[in-house]
Design a protein around this motif. Structure first.
Motif, PDB file in Angstrom:
ATOM      1  N   HIS A  51       0.834  -1.132  -0.019  1.00 35.39           N
ATOM      2  CA  HIS A  51      -0.093   0.172   0.037  1.00 35.39           C
ATOM      3  C   HIS A  51       0.876   1.223  -0.020  1.00 35.39           C
ATOM      4  N   VAL A 105       9.161   5.326  11.418  1.00 34.02           N
ATOM      5  CA  VAL A 105       8.700   4.713  12.675  1.00 34.02           C
ATOM      6  C   VAL A 105       9.544   5.033  13.796  1.00 34.02           C
ATOM      7  N   ARG A 124       4.221   1.848  -6.863  1.00 28.38           N
ATOM      8  CA  ARG A 124       3.745   0.912  -5.952  1.00 28.38           C
ATOM      9  C   ARG A 124       4.648  -0.437  -6.332  1.00 28.38           C
ATOM     10  N   ALA A 130       9.212  -1.013  13.746  1.00 24.99           N
ATOM     11  CA  ALA A 130       7.742  -0.488  14.355  1.00 24.99           C
ATOM     12  C   ALA A 130       7.509  -1.215  15.707  1.00 24.99           C
ATOM     13  N   GLN A 140       2.411   0.876  15.862  1.00 25.56           N
ATOM     14  CA  GLN A 140       2.682   1.411  14.432  1.00 25.56           C
ATOM     15  C   GLN A 140       2.438   0.176  13.427  1.00 25.56           C
ATOM     16  N   ARG A 197       0.179   1.443  10.679  1.00 25.81           N
ATOM     17  CA  ARG A 197       0.784   1.820   9.455  1.00 25.81           C
ATOM     18  C   ARG A 197       0.723   0.622   8.192  1.00 25.81           C
ATOM     19  N   VAL A 198       0.428  -0.598   8.848  1.00 25.27           N
ATOM     20  CA  VAL A 198       0.600  -1.727   7.996  1.00 25.27           C
ATOM     21  C   VAL A 198      -0.812  -2.595   7.912  1.00 25.27           C
ATOM     22  N   PRO A 246      -4.277  -0.514   7.145  1.00 28.23           N
ATOM     23  CA  PRO A 246      -4.033   0.126   5.827  1.00 28.23           C
ATOM     24  C   PRO A 246      -4.665  -1.202   4.843  1.00 28.23           C
ATOM     25  N   LEU A 247      -3.743  -2.250   5.069  1.00 33.58           N
ATOM     26  CA  LEU A 247      -4.207  -3.381   4.174  1.00 33.58           C
ATOM     27  C   LEU A 247      -5.335  -4.056   4.386  1.00 33.58           C
ATOM     28  N   THR A 289      -6.766   4.526  -2.501  1.00 35.42           N
ATOM     29  CA  THR A 289      -5.818   5.193  -3.596  1.00 35.42           C
ATOM     30  C   THR A 289      -4.777   6.108  -2.950  1.00 35.42           C
ATOM     31  N   ARG A 290      -4.835   6.379  -1.574  1.00 31.41           N
ATOM     32  CA  ARG A 290      -3.943   7.232  -1.047  1.00 31.41           C
ATOM     33  C   ARG A 290      -3.180   6.168  -0.100  1.00 31.41           C
ATOM     34  N   GLU A 291      -2.018   6.931   0.469  1.00 33.09           N
ATOM     35  CA  GLU A 291      -1.298   6.239   1.461  1.00 33.09           C
ATOM     36  C   GLU A 291      -1.756   6.634   2.735  1.00 33.09           C
ATOM     37  N   ASN A 292      -1.651   5.502   3.520  1.00 29.87           N
ATOM     38  CA  ASN A 292      -2.463   5.644   4.841  1.00 29.87           C
ATOM     39  C   ASN A 292      -1.320   5.813   5.913  1.00 29.87           C
ATOM     40  N   HIS A 293      -1.679   7.129   6.514  1.00 27.68           N
ATOM     41  CA  HIS A 293      -0.779   7.406   7.750  1.00 27.68           C
ATOM     42  C   HIS A 293      -1.398   7.473   9.005  1.00 27.68           C
TER      43      HIS A 293
END
Lengths: 348, 260
Positions: A103, A116, A145, B168, B172, B176-177, B180-181, B255-259
């Protein structure tokens, strides 16, 4: 982040960066690793070599903190890190299947380790881009990507991601397995260049002996969860202490019948195919071998000729175009100075 | 291109069913919603045309009903999401026997059919909004968990270990992972649960009582108790619009990066 109360050997350059002491690991009743002790010297590229199922990846997972050893100690920079979680070890691990974050863009993948750790995003991205340049990834891919990249490009991203945050050591778990031979060799060379430029202590896990011999400063051979031998690649290739290792590292004539090169019956004598020379005029003490050719395999730079002589089957590397065909008579000389007595661990 | 074409072929039977059964019903529903009421002579006045049913539906008279229906849908979604996650997450990387047992546990409540569990809940719980909500969450959660499970099993979860290896912390890794997935799957489950909740009928009808009325139960009431078919049809159209809108909303953040 290190465990302050843990016993410490020392924190200087003479202490190995990573060290395993008597590490064992089991999956249920199956012992995957048995009493492994090894050390990684700072700034060197060490290769962990072994066939599939030898416990290489398990060992790497233990070093990375993703698995806890059943017995033994993991030392990191002279400190007991056996129970330290992965996020506190500061090791850059490149997984077998790369495990890139699908992603995130390439540069955000690479800056992840810095982000991080609380680094400002601008700094993290700057560092990520510098690392992507180091691994020679074209800049037009940085905002894409990972799934839109080729296999080789993804490998570079994975290596850059593991390097960008300035790890204590780089651990690579068969990173080139899925690639074709040409790309594997090229990326192997790139890895060696990057390792030299950055000076990062590196442990590469592979089952490819050619890759291991070509890239390593030091080599550790593993078989069925046991450490077979460790040392410089040339030493392991020329002077193995185990018949299995002699055969695993390359083509080998392993002779257990006495009568050659002062070896006694039952002792294992190693003669590499390149040590045999064509001809029929041996010097004093040399052995003359003559017999029919069984098989010829063209290998590009040379051909591997298999022939029968003195009641044994021999393999010999022959360069050039004049290679005998199967059925023809091969004449070769086994020099008296050739060979390695695997059993005694000495020259003949 | 080729896969799009083969997907269209695979979807062909479903599309044919929709064209034959759903589209004509929807056309009839819309047409009926634009008819004048019969005012005591039959169910509706054929050959008439009026917006009256919709203007009435969108008047303050129906605002509490529509508002409650939307709130009820959101509440069902809020209840289903964590439950579906709790059921699907442990099975994301399971294989063989463990997966089979997990699926059995997941689907067992649904194997008893739809009415039997509701009757059981009716015996156990007092009538009210909470009971209706519980019933609807109970009905849709297994399907939602299955949808989420399918999505989660398509993800390579070694990325979580990779994130930890890169330094992480647990939160985190999650923010962060992991999240979003899982986000597209959670979004889909949210849509499914919200759509289901908006159209909730059985739970509110059997367990809801007088204060637990939704658009679907009122539709039933208008059609079969009051014989106001055009108004019921207008409620049906409104429900279709609401549910359709929910399903058409694009997954936010895909479609955007997730933060965090």
């Amino acid at each position: 982040m290190m465990n302050g109360s843990a016993p410490s050997l020392a924190a200087d350059e003479t202490v190995p960066l990573l060290c395993l002491e008597g590490v064992s690991f089991s999956h249920g009743s199956h012992e995957v690793l048995h009493d492994i002790s090894m050390r990684l010297q700072r700034g060197a590229l060490t290769t962990l070599l072994g066939p599939s199922g030898s416990g290489k990846t398990t060992l790497l997972q233990i070093l990375g903190g993703h698995l806890k050893p059943f017995r033994g100690t993991v030392w990191l920079d002279g400190t007991d890190a056996t129970h330290l979680p992965p996020e506190s070890r500061g090791l850059g691990l490149v997984h077998q299947h790369l495990a890139l974050f699908p992603h995130l863009t390439v540069e955000r993948n690479v800056s992840f380790g810095l982000e991080v750790r609380g680094k400002p995003i601008a700094f993290a991205l700057e560092k990520a881009r510098a690392t992507l340049q180091l691994v020679d990834l074209p800049s037009d891919t940085w905002t894409r990507r990972p799934d839109s990249l080729s296999g080789g490009q993804r490998q570079r991203v994975a290596i850059a991601r593991a390097l960008a945050f300035g790890p204590r050591a780089l651990l690579l778990d068969e990173p080139f397995t899925a690639l074709d031979r040409g790309l594997r060799q090229r990326l192997g060379g790139e890895l060696k260049r990057i390792q030299r430029e950055t000076g990062v202590t590196t442990l590469l896990v592979t089952h490819d002996q050619e890759e291991a011999l070509a890239l390593s400063d030091s080599l550790v051979a593993l078989r069925e969860g046991r450490l077979v031998q460790a040392g410089p690649p040339a030493e392991l290739y020329q002077r193995p202490r185990d018949p299995w290792l002699a055969g695993f590292l390359g083509e080998a004539n392993l002779i257990t019948r006495g009568g050659f090169l002062r070896a006694e019956a039952g002792e294992c004598l190693l003669v590499r195919p390149e040590e045999l020379v064509p001809g029929d005029q041996p010097d004093s003490g040399d052995y003359r071998l003559q017999g029919p050719v069984r098989n010829v395999v063209f290998r590009g730079a040379d051909s591997l000729v298999t022939f029968e002589a003195a009641g044994l089957v021999w393999k010999m590397a022959l360069a050039g175009t004049e290679v005998p065909r199967p059925g023809e008579i091969m004449k070769a000389i086994l020099p008296a100075t050739a060979g390695w007595n695997v059993t005694r661990g000495c020259r003949p | 291109m080729r896969s799009t074409r083969s997907n269209a072929w695979l979807a062909g039977p479903a599309l044919a069913l929709v064209a034959l059964l759903v589209v004509p019903s929807m056309v009839l529903l819309v047409r009926l919603s634009l008819c004048q009421p019969a005012y005591g002579v039959g169910f509706y006045r054929a050959d008439s045309f009026t917006w009256e049913n919709f203007t009435r539906l969108l008047s303050p008279e129906f605002a509490p009903l529509i508002g409650f229906t939307c709130l009820f849908g959101l509440a069902v979604m809020a209840g289903v999401l964590p439950l579906a996650w709790l059921l699907a997450w442990p099975l994301r990387a399971s294989g063989g026997g463990r997966l089979m047992i997990g699926l059995l546990v997941l689907l067992a409540p649904r194997l008893a059919g739809m009415l039997a569990p509701l009757v059981a809940l009716r015996l156990l719980l007092p009538r009210g909004v909470v009971s209706a909500w519980l019933a609807e969450v109970f009905l849709i959660t297994p399907y939602a968990a299955l949808v989420l499970l399918v999505h989660l099993r398509g993800i390579d979860w070694t990325v979580l270990a990779a994130a930890r290896g890169l330094g992480a912390r647990d939160w985190q890794v999650w923010s962060r992972v992991g999240l979003p997935l899982a986000w597209p799957g959670l979004w889909l489950v949210g849509q499914l649960a919200l759509g289901w909740g908006l159209g909730a009928f059985l739970g509110p009808d059997i367990l809801g009582g007088p204060i637990g009325r939704t658009l679907a139960t009122d539709l039933h009431h208008q059609a079969f108790d009051n014989s106001r078919w055009p108004l019921a049809a207008a409620e049906g159209v409104l429900l279709l619009v609401l549910v359709g809108a929910v399903y058409l909303i694009r997954p936010f953040g895909l479609t955007r990066e997730n933060h965090p």
